[in-house]
Design a protein around this motif. Structure first.
Motif, PDB file in Angstrom:
ATOM      1  N   ASP A 112       0.822  -1.207   0.000  1.00 49.01           N
ATOM      2  CA  ASP A 112       0.000   0.000   0.000  1.00 49.01           C
ATOM      3  C   ASP A 112       0.855   1.255   0.000  1.00 49.01           C
ATOM      4  OD1 ASP A 112      -1.882  -1.917   0.637  1.00 49.01           O
ATOM      5  OD2 ASP A 112      -2.546  -0.959   2.475  1.00 49.01           O
ATOM      6  N   GLU A 116      -3.721   3.260  -0.145  1.00 48.31           N
ATOM      7  CA  GLU A 116      -4.174   2.797  -1.457  1.00 48.31           C
ATOM      8  C   GLU A 116      -3.388   1.557  -1.863  1.00 48.31           C
ATOM      9  OE1 GLU A 116      -4.473   4.250  -6.101  1.00 48.31           O
ATOM     10  OE2 GLU A 116      -3.654   5.608  -4.612  1.00 48.31           O
ATOM     11  N   ARG A 138      -2.532  -0.689  -9.762  1.00 46.85           N
ATOM     12  CA  ARG A 138      -2.493   0.600 -10.472  1.00 46.85           C
ATOM     13  C   ARG A 138      -1.688   0.464 -11.753  1.00 46.85           C
ATOM     14  NH1 ARG A 138      -1.591   5.865  -6.944  1.00 46.85           N
ATOM     15  NH2 ARG A 138      -0.887   6.433  -9.021  1.00 46.85           N
TER      16      ARG A 138
END
Length: 169
Positions: A112, A116, A138
């Motif tokens: 993270d 996120e 991502r």
């Protein structure tokens, strides 16, 4: 993006490929034999070194260093004051910190940044023995760096477990 990583990635002198979810070779892991410390390189399909990984020799706690282009990029160590033994901190040279937590030895954990999720590491998705997946969440994330982080955290957790087992004997 999902990558398949052999479970025993940190073997001295051992070279092998990390593949993408379609079976395409993406990164070559080059384990450097005959070195005093754990040293590995992550190369692209053309043989260019993308990431180098080595164990920091003089450190109070086990520490792995990830470098790029001969410069340090990140330092990884277990969190000092963590109730969870499976919690690691990745300190990037730009001051950014990543948190790694979960069941490291079971290959079920996440990476993270500021709450996120960047990458999820898991064996659950795979039916291939002794392999785990690194799912980069991502699209703009540095896949080579996140794979290197997963490899380092697993290596540190296994060394810690081995050290604890030796002390109990």
């Amino acid at each position: 993006m999902r990558f398949l990583v052999r479970d025993r990635i940190l073997g001295f002198g051992e070279d092998y490929w990390i593949e993408d979810q379609h079976g395409n070779k993406v990164f070559l892991v080059d384990g450097k034999a005959m070195r005093l410390r754990d040293t590995f390189e992550l190369k692209d399909t053309h043989g260019r070194v993308l990431i180098d990984i080595h164990k920091k020799m003089l450190a109070l706690r086990d520490t792995m260093v990830i470098g790029r282009d001969g410069e340090p990029l990140a330092t990884i160590r277990r969190k000092r004051f963590s109730l969870l033994r499976n919690h690691y901190r990745v300190s990037l040279v730009d001051g950014t910190e990543l948190d790694v937590s979960g069941k490291i030895l079971d290959r079920e954990f996440g990476v993270d940044y500021d709450g996120e999720l960047l990458a999820q590491i898991s064996r659950r998705w795979l039916h291939i023995r002794e392999t785990y997946g690194v799912d980069i969440v991502r699209e703009d994330a540095d896949a080579a760096l996140l794979i290197a982080v997963a490899v380092c955290v697993i290596h540190l957790a296994e060394k810690e477990r081995g050290g604890l087992a030796r002390r109990e004997d």
